[in-house]
Each structure stands twice: as C-alpha cells, then as structure tokens.
Design an enzyme around this catalytic site. Sequence first.
Site, PDB file in Angstrom:
ATOM      1  N   ASN A  14      43.670 -87.460  14.140  1.00 44.07           N
ATOM      2  CA  ASN A  14      44.052 -86.169  13.566  1.00 44.07           C
ATOM      3  C   ASN A  14      44.371 -86.363  12.088  1.00 44.07           C
ATOM      4  O   ASN A  14      45.422 -86.889  11.731  1.00 44.07           O
ATOM      5  CB  ASN A  14      45.272 -85.605  14.311  1.00 44.07           C
ATOM      6  CG  ASN A  14      45.768 -84.299  13.707  1.00 44.07           C
ATOM      7  OD1 ASN A  14      45.056 -83.642  12.954  1.00 44.07           O
ATOM      8  ND2 ASN A  14      46.987 -83.923  14.045  1.00 44.07           N
ATOM      9  N   TRP A  15      43.459 -85.925  11.219  1.00 42.56           N
ATOM     10  CA  TRP A  15      43.625 -86.126   9.776  1.00 42.56           C
ATOM     11  C   TRP A  15      44.662 -85.197   9.161  1.00 42.56           C
ATOM     12  O   TRP A  15      45.055 -85.385   8.016  1.00 42.56           O
ATOM     13  CB  TRP A  15      42.295 -85.923   9.067  1.00 42.56           C
ATOM     14  CG  TRP A  15      41.235 -86.913   9.434  1.00 42.56           C
ATOM     15  CD1 TRP A  15      41.345 -87.970  10.303  1.00 42.56           C
ATOM     16  CD2 TRP A  15      39.892 -86.939   8.960  1.00 42.56           C
ATOM     17  NE1 TRP A  15      40.160 -88.648  10.392  1.00 42.56           N
ATOM     18  CE2 TRP A  15      39.240 -88.038   9.573  1.00 42.56           C
ATOM     19  CE3 TRP A  15      39.171 -86.141   8.075  1.00 42.56           C
ATOM     20  CZ2 TRP A  15      37.906 -88.355   9.324  1.00 42.56           C
ATOM     21  CZ3 TRP A  15      37.846 -86.450   7.827  1.00 42.56           C
ATOM     22  CH2 TRP A  15      37.226 -87.550   8.449  1.00 42.56           C
ATOM     23  N   LYS A  16      45.038 -84.155   9.914  1.00 45.82           N
ATOM     24  CA  LYS A  16      45.971 -83.148   9.388  1.00 45.82           C
ATOM     25  C   LYS A  16      45.435 -82.595   8.060  1.00 45.82           C
ATOM     26  O   LYS A  16      44.219 -82.428   7.929  1.00 45.82           O
ATOM     27  CB  LYS A  16      47.377 -83.742   9.277  1.00 45.82           C
ATOM     28  CG  LYS A  16      47.849 -84.354  10.606  1.00 45.82           C
ATOM     29  CD  LYS A  16      49.299 -84.755  10.620  1.00 45.82           C
ATOM     30  CE  LYS A  16      49.645 -85.364  11.968  1.00 45.82           C
ATOM     31  NZ  LYS A  16      51.087 -85.665  12.090  1.00 45.82           N
TER      32      LYS A  16
ATOM     33  N   HIS B 206      49.782 -78.501  18.697  1.00 43.67           N
ATOM     34  CA  HIS B 206      50.398 -79.666  18.044  1.00 43.67           C
ATOM     35  C   HIS B 206      51.830 -79.321  17.644  1.00 43.67           C
ATOM     36  O   HIS B 206      52.145 -78.165  17.321  1.00 43.67           O
ATOM     37  CB  HIS B 206      49.589 -80.076  16.817  1.00 43.67           C
ATOM     38  CG  HIS B 206      49.983 -81.397  16.244  1.00 43.67           C
ATOM     39  ND1 HIS B 206      51.067 -81.536  15.403  1.00 43.67           N
ATOM     40  CD2 HIS B 206      49.461 -82.641  16.393  1.00 43.67           C
ATOM     41  CE1 HIS B 206      51.184 -82.810  15.060  1.00 43.67           C
ATOM     42  NE2 HIS B 206      50.228 -83.498  15.644  1.00 43.67           N
TER      43      HIS B 206
ATOM     44  N   GLU C   2      53.444 -79.711  15.062  1.00 45.17           N
ATOM     45  CA  GLU C   2      53.576 -79.095  13.737  1.00 45.17           C
ATOM     46  C   GLU C   2      53.215 -77.629  13.782  1.00 45.17           C
ATOM     47  O   GLU C   2      53.800 -76.813  13.041  1.00 45.17           O
ATOM     48  CB  GLU C   2      52.710 -79.864  12.732  1.00 45.17           C
ATOM     49  CG  GLU C   2      53.256 -81.259  12.453  1.00 45.17           C
ATOM     50  CD  GLU C   2      52.238 -82.240  11.931  1.00 45.17           C
ATOM     51  OE1 GLU C   2      52.604 -83.415  11.746  1.00 45.17           O
ATOM     52  OE2 GLU C   2      51.072 -81.840  11.720  1.00 45.17           O
TER      53      GLU C   2
ATOM     54  N   GLU D  86      53.073 -86.123  22.824  1.00 45.40           N
ATOM     55  CA  GLU D  86      53.525 -86.554  21.491  1.00 45.40           C
ATOM     56  C   GLU D  86      55.023 -86.288  21.364  1.00 45.40           C
ATOM     57  O   GLU D  86      55.434 -85.174  21.049  1.00 45.40           O
ATOM     58  CB  GLU D  86      52.739 -85.836  20.392  1.00 45.40           C
ATOM     59  CG  GLU D  86      52.550 -84.330  20.586  1.00 45.40           C
ATOM     60  CD  GLU D  86      52.165 -83.609  19.306  1.00 45.40           C
ATOM     61  OE1 GLU D  86      51.704 -84.259  18.366  1.00 45.40           O
ATOM     62  OE2 GLU D  86      52.364 -82.384  19.257  1.00 45.40           O
TER      63      GLU D  86
ATOM     64  N   GLY E  78      55.330 -89.787  12.950  1.00 51.10           N
ATOM     65  CA  GLY E  78      55.547 -90.101  11.548  1.00 51.10           C
ATOM     66  C   GLY E  78      56.813 -90.872  11.258  1.00 51.10           C
ATOM     67  O   GLY E  78      57.148 -91.125  10.102  1.00 51.10           O
TER      68      GLY E  78
ATOM     69  N   SER F 247      53.304 -92.369  15.986  1.00 47.53           N
ATOM     70  CA  SER F 247      53.408 -93.679  15.324  1.00 47.53           C
ATOM     71  C   SER F 247      52.550 -94.741  16.001  1.00 47.53           C
ATOM     72  O   SER F 247      52.949 -95.890  16.154  1.00 47.53           O
ATOM     73  CB  SER F 247      54.877 -94.128  15.249  1.00 47.53           C
ATOM     74  OG  SER F 247      55.638 -93.218  14.463  1.00 47.53           O
TER      75      SER F 247
ATOM     76  N   GLY G 255      47.819 -90.126  14.145  1.00 44.79           N
ATOM     77  CA  GLY G 255      48.038 -89.338  12.930  1.00 44.79           C
ATOM     78  C   GLY G 255      47.793 -90.156  11.684  1.00 44.79           C
ATOM     79  O   GLY G 255      46.660 -90.377  11.268  1.00 44.79           O
ATOM     80  N   GLY G 256      48.867 -90.630  11.060  1.00 42.69           N
ATOM     81  CA  GLY G 256      48.768 -91.323   9.782  1.00 42.69           C
ATOM     82  C   GLY G 256      47.805 -92.488   9.784  1.00 42.69           C
ATOM     83  O   GLY G 256      47.038 -92.698   8.828  1.00 42.69           O
TER      84      GLY G 256
END
Length: 261
Positions: free
Chosen positions: A10-12, A102, A104, A172, A178, A218, A239-240
Amino acid sequence: MTRTPLIAGNWKMNLDHLQSIAFVQKLAWSLRDAKHSSAEVEVAVFPPFTDLRSVQTLISADKLDLAHGGQDLSAHDSGAYTGEISGAFLAALECRYVIIGHSERRQYHHEDDALVAAKTVAALRHGVTPVVCVGETAEDLEAHGPSAVPVGQLAAVLAELAPDQEIVVAYEPVWAIGSGQAATPEQAQQVCVALRAEIETALGAEAAQRTRILYGGSVKAANIAGFMKQKDVDGALVGGASLDVDEFSAIARFPKHVGTV
C-alpha cells in the site's frame, strides 16, 4: 485447502505516475532475478489513483508477474459524487484488488462499518476483490481485548456477503501502523484465528478455509518470516516498507528465509 500467500504494498499518498513506473520496473526485475513466481507468493501493488493507468499499462505490456489495485472506491457506481472513484473505473483498469476500510480512511474520513460494508459490496459488484481492513486502536485493545473490535468490524461486512463471494481480510492493529513496533506473530495469529472463526460462523467452513487473512502493521523483511510461519496468517499488507524496492522484494521472498526463524 492451500491459500496462496499475498504480499500487498500500500503506497498510500506516495509516488507520482513516473515514479511508479520506475518502481514497478525495478520490483519486477528484482523478483524475476530471484526466480519469484506468483504461484508461490502473489505480489500486488496499490498505487495512488493517478498512477493506476501507468501501472496497468506497464504490467500488461510487459506481462509482469504482479497484480495491482486501488486504495479505495466509492459505494456508488456513478453520479454526482465529486472526487469519488467507481468500482467500474477500477475494473476498467484491470485492478484485481481494492483496499477498503483502511484505518486511515476510518480515522480521517470517518468511515464506519456500514460504509465499509457498502464499499465491499460495490467492489464485488464490479468483479474487484476487496481487501477489507479491520483493526483496533491501543484504547480499543485495553478496553475490549485483542480481537473484539476487528471481529465486530468484519461481522458487519460478512452480513452483506454470500458464501461464494471472495474477499481478502487484512488485520491491521492501529497501534502498530507506522510505529515501528509490530504485533508479535503470536498476537497476529490469535486475532486471525478469531477472524477466521467469524467467517466460518457467517459464511461456512469452506469460505473460512479459502479466505486469505493478512497482517499489516510495521511489517518488514526482518519480521515477515515470523508472521508467515503462523497457520492463519496468509500474507501481509505492507505500508512504509513497500516504498523501498529492495525491502519490499525481500518481504515477497519470505519463503527463502522462513526456515531461519
């Protein structure tokens, strides 16, 4: 029943369409060099909407062994919904998946369980497989325990589905996203067991056995093998770490180092 693991990036809100082309090319080369096959581990990327046409064209033209999907979609198929993206648009761009609910989106856009369920139904209506996200905050964890909130979120979606409809579930824990502090593999397994039991209650044993449940929060190359050794963890929503080609490809190659954990 064997469930093919899914590693989803997921590049967000990162990478423009030119950067996405370079990234996908490098990722495909890295996986090809490692003799990776989607029959062993499926790899999917979820770029911003403005990148999807570029990513789709590249994957299709070069016959890359990658899937792609959207980061969200509308519960509506068309109409006066400024800024919304229809499932029909994603299907036209050959998106295999779409992320729904998600944390967010739930936090910043106030999406509730009913809307997440409606979006899930909309995705399925257009032949796009939903990756339904569920999870608890640190406050939820303290007040309700490790699985009550995500199981409740999933139940709201399952109530709208038929047993033959395919979804992917992504657990999640919001407290891990994160933060650099992932849940332990045992914690992830505990919640995934509860989620699979809820699927069986709602849709039957066959649906429960075929549904893939991912862990997200993470995730990195150094800890993916521990998660993937768990019986009910079928992949990861990354994610990151999905923005680093070397790190993400290493995550996708987890079978090569599972035995070291």
